[in-house]
Scaffold this motif. Sequence first.
Motif, PDB file in Angstrom:
ATOM      1  N   THR A 153      76.900   9.732  90.775  1.00  0.00           N
ATOM      2  CA  THR A 153      76.180  10.441  89.710  1.00  0.00           C
ATOM      3  C   THR A 153      76.883  10.236  88.374  1.00  0.00           C
ATOM      4  N   LEU A 154      76.089  10.294  87.325  1.00  0.00           N
ATOM      5  CA  LEU A 154      76.631  10.202  85.973  1.00  0.00           C
ATOM      6  C   LEU A 154      76.069  11.345  85.154  1.00  0.00           C
ATOM      7  N   ILE A 155      76.950  12.069  84.498  1.00  0.00           N
ATOM      8  CA  ILE A 155      76.542  13.116  83.569  1.00  0.00           C
ATOM      9  C   ILE A 155      76.984  12.701  82.170  1.00  0.00           C
ATOM     10  N   ASN A 156      75.998  12.549  81.292  1.00  0.00           N
ATOM     11  CA  ASN A 156      76.269  12.342  79.872  1.00  0.00           C
ATOM     12  C   ASN A 156      76.327  13.731  79.244  1.00  0.00           C
ATOM     13  N   ILE A 157      77.489  14.112  78.798  1.00  0.00           N
ATOM     14  CA  ILE A 157      77.678  15.439  78.210  1.00  0.00           C
ATOM     15  C   ILE A 157      77.339  15.353  76.732  1.00  0.00           C
ATOM     16  N   GLU A 158      76.238  15.974  76.370  1.00  0.00           N
ATOM     17  CA  GLU A 158      75.825  15.931  74.973  1.00  0.00           C
ATOM     18  C   GLU A 158      76.524  17.018  74.151  1.00  0.00           C
ATOM     19  N   LYS A 159      76.659  18.214  74.743  1.00  0.00           N
ATOM     20  CA  LYS A 159      77.278  19.319  74.001  1.00  0.00           C
ATOM     21  C   LYS A 159      77.996  20.255  74.966  1.00  0.00           C
ATOM     22  N   VAL A 160      79.188  20.695  74.566  1.00  0.00           N
ATOM     23  CA  VAL A 160      79.967  21.652  75.357  1.00  0.00           C
ATOM     24  C   VAL A 160      80.195  22.928  74.563  1.00  0.00           C
ATOM     25  N   ASN A 161      80.449  24.017  75.284  1.00  0.00           N
ATOM     26  CA  ASN A 161      80.860  25.266  74.615  1.00  0.00           C
ATOM     27  C   ASN A 161      82.204  25.078  73.937  1.00  0.00           C
ATOM     28  N   LYS A 162      83.140  24.484  74.689  1.00  0.00           N
ATOM     29  CA  LYS A 162      84.454  24.198  74.125  1.00  0.00           C
ATOM     30  C   LYS A 162      85.063  23.008  74.838  1.00  0.00           C
ATOM     31  N   SER A 163      85.882  22.299  74.122  1.00  0.00           N
ATOM     32  CA  SER A 163      86.579  21.140  74.680  1.00  0.00           C
ATOM     33  C   SER A 163      87.525  21.591  75.783  1.00  0.00           C
ATOM     34  N   VAL A 164      87.725  20.721  76.759  1.00  0.00           N
ATOM     35  CA  VAL A 164      88.708  20.980  77.814  1.00  0.00           C
ATOM     36  C   VAL A 164      89.895  20.068  77.545  1.00  0.00           C
ATOM     37  N   VAL A 165      91.039  20.696  77.331  1.00  0.00           N
ATOM     38  CA  VAL A 165      92.269  19.977  77.032  1.00  0.00           C
ATOM     39  C   VAL A 165      93.277  20.307  78.126  1.00  0.00           C
ATOM     40  N   VAL A 166      93.938  19.272  78.665  1.00  0.00           N
ATOM     41  CA  VAL A 166      94.916  19.481  79.730  1.00  0.00           C
ATOM     42  C   VAL A 166      96.293  19.000  79.282  1.00  0.00           C
ATOM     43  N   LYS A 167      97.289  19.575  79.909  1.00  0.00           N
ATOM     44  CA  LYS A 167      98.671  19.176  79.646  1.00  0.00           C
ATOM     45  C   LYS A 167      99.100  18.212  80.749  1.00  0.00           C
ATOM     46  N   ARG A 168      99.519  17.038  80.359  1.00  0.00           N
ATOM     47  CA  ARG A 168      99.979  16.017  81.302  1.00  0.00           C
ATOM     48  C   ARG A 168     101.428  16.297  81.711  1.00  0.00           C
ATOM     49  N   PRO A 169     101.889  15.669  82.792  1.00  0.00           N
ATOM     50  CA  PRO A 169     103.279  15.887  83.224  1.00  0.00           C
ATOM     51  C   PRO A 169     104.314  15.566  82.145  1.00  0.00           C
ATOM     52  N   ASN A 170     103.969  14.664  81.218  1.00  0.00           N
ATOM     53  CA  ASN A 170     104.907  14.347  80.132  1.00  0.00           C
ATOM     54  C   ASN A 170     104.745  15.279  78.931  1.00  0.00           C
ATOM     55  N   ASP A 171     104.027  16.409  79.137  1.00  0.00           N
ATOM     56  CA  ASP A 171     103.781  17.446  78.132  1.00  0.00           C
ATOM     57  C   ASP A 171     102.823  17.046  77.009  1.00  0.00           C
ATOM     58  N   VAL A 172     102.203  15.886  77.107  1.00  0.00           N
ATOM     59  CA  VAL A 172     101.203  15.476  76.127  1.00  0.00           C
ATOM     60  C   VAL A 172      99.896  16.201  76.444  1.00  0.00           C
ATOM     61  N   MET A 173      99.234  16.715  75.421  1.00  0.00           N
ATOM     62  CA  MET A 173      97.938  17.373  75.575  1.00  0.00           C
ATOM     63  C   MET A 173      96.849  16.317  75.408  1.00  0.00           C
ATOM     64  N   GLU A 174      95.841  16.363  76.303  1.00  0.00           N
ATOM     65  CA  GLU A 174      94.774  15.369  76.240  1.00  0.00           C
ATOM     66  C   GLU A 174      93.428  16.027  76.505  1.00  0.00           C
ATOM     67  N   THR A 175      92.435  15.683  75.690  1.00  0.00           N
ATOM     68  CA  THR A 175      91.074  16.172  75.878  1.00  0.00           C
ATOM     69  C   THR A 175      90.425  15.368  76.993  1.00  0.00           C
ATOM     70  N   ILE A 176      89.830  16.088  77.968  1.00  0.00           N
ATOM     71  CA  ILE A 176      89.153  15.395  79.068  1.00  0.00           C
ATOM     72  C   ILE A 176      87.658  15.694  79.131  1.00  0.00           C
ATOM     73  N   VAL A 177      87.206  16.737  78.451  1.00  0.00           N
ATOM     74  CA  VAL A 177      85.776  17.051  78.365  1.00  0.00           C
ATOM     75  C   VAL A 177      85.473  17.485  76.935  1.00  0.00           C
ATOM     76  N   ASP A 178      84.448  16.854  76.369  1.00  0.00           N
ATOM     77  CA  ASP A 178      84.050  17.189  75.002  1.00  0.00           C
ATOM     78  C   ASP A 178      82.639  16.664  74.774  1.00  0.00           C
ATOM     79  N   ASN A 179      82.106  16.911  73.597  1.00  0.00           N
ATOM     80  CA  ASN A 179      80.792  16.376  73.262  1.00  0.00           C
ATOM     81  C   ASN A 179      80.803  14.855  73.394  1.00  0.00           C
ATOM     82  N   ASN A 180      79.737  14.321  73.979  1.00  0.00           N
ATOM     83  CA  ASN A 180      79.531  12.883  74.154  1.00  0.00           C
ATOM     84  C   ASN A 180      80.498  12.220  75.139  1.00  0.00           C
TER      85      ASN A 180
END
Length: 178
Positions: free
Chosen positions: A34-61
């Motif tokens: 399945t493929l979901i094209n995310i057109e709009k989200v309530n809020k971005s999902v940002v995760v912290k990686r093991p190296n402490d870098v923050m990365e967005t994994i879910v957002d508009n488009n």
Amino acid sequence: MKIIYANRKNDDNLIQKHYLMMDSENKAFRGKITLINIEKVNKSVVVKRPNDVMETIVDNNYKLLTYYPDKGNYIMTVFYDENDNIIQWYFDIVENQSVDEEGIPYCIDMYLDIVLLTNGENYILDKEDIERALELNIITKQQFDASYTNLYNLKAMIEKNFEAIKEFTIESFNILNK
């Protein structure tokens, strides 16, 4: 335990989305993709990686490509950014895959997850969640043990087949993303 639907109908963060599904019958993968094209989200999902870098994994488009194998105790979701670059592969250890009355694949999440990064590194998430579920009798000891067995088998397969996973996901993404 939570239910994961392929169309993410129970995900309140995805406000507008477009959902596609195809069957795969090739030797690399048998099941639904399945493929979901995310057109709009309530809020971005940002995760912290093991190296402490923050990365967005879910957002508009952004996009989510999810594999529901006919046989197997996992689903794999590939996260794409707005430029169709792979951010990560996310493997949920699951139980009882099926389809609902509308033909939408779904599964029961068994808490444990593996994140695979684009450089081939991977790490396990949510060990505390499955331990808590066992303590609260939400799952049985048999489910707990089976989840860990499935996790370590899947982790070994991922490490052995990283390049093949990468190539296959790019191929199926290109088919669904036309």
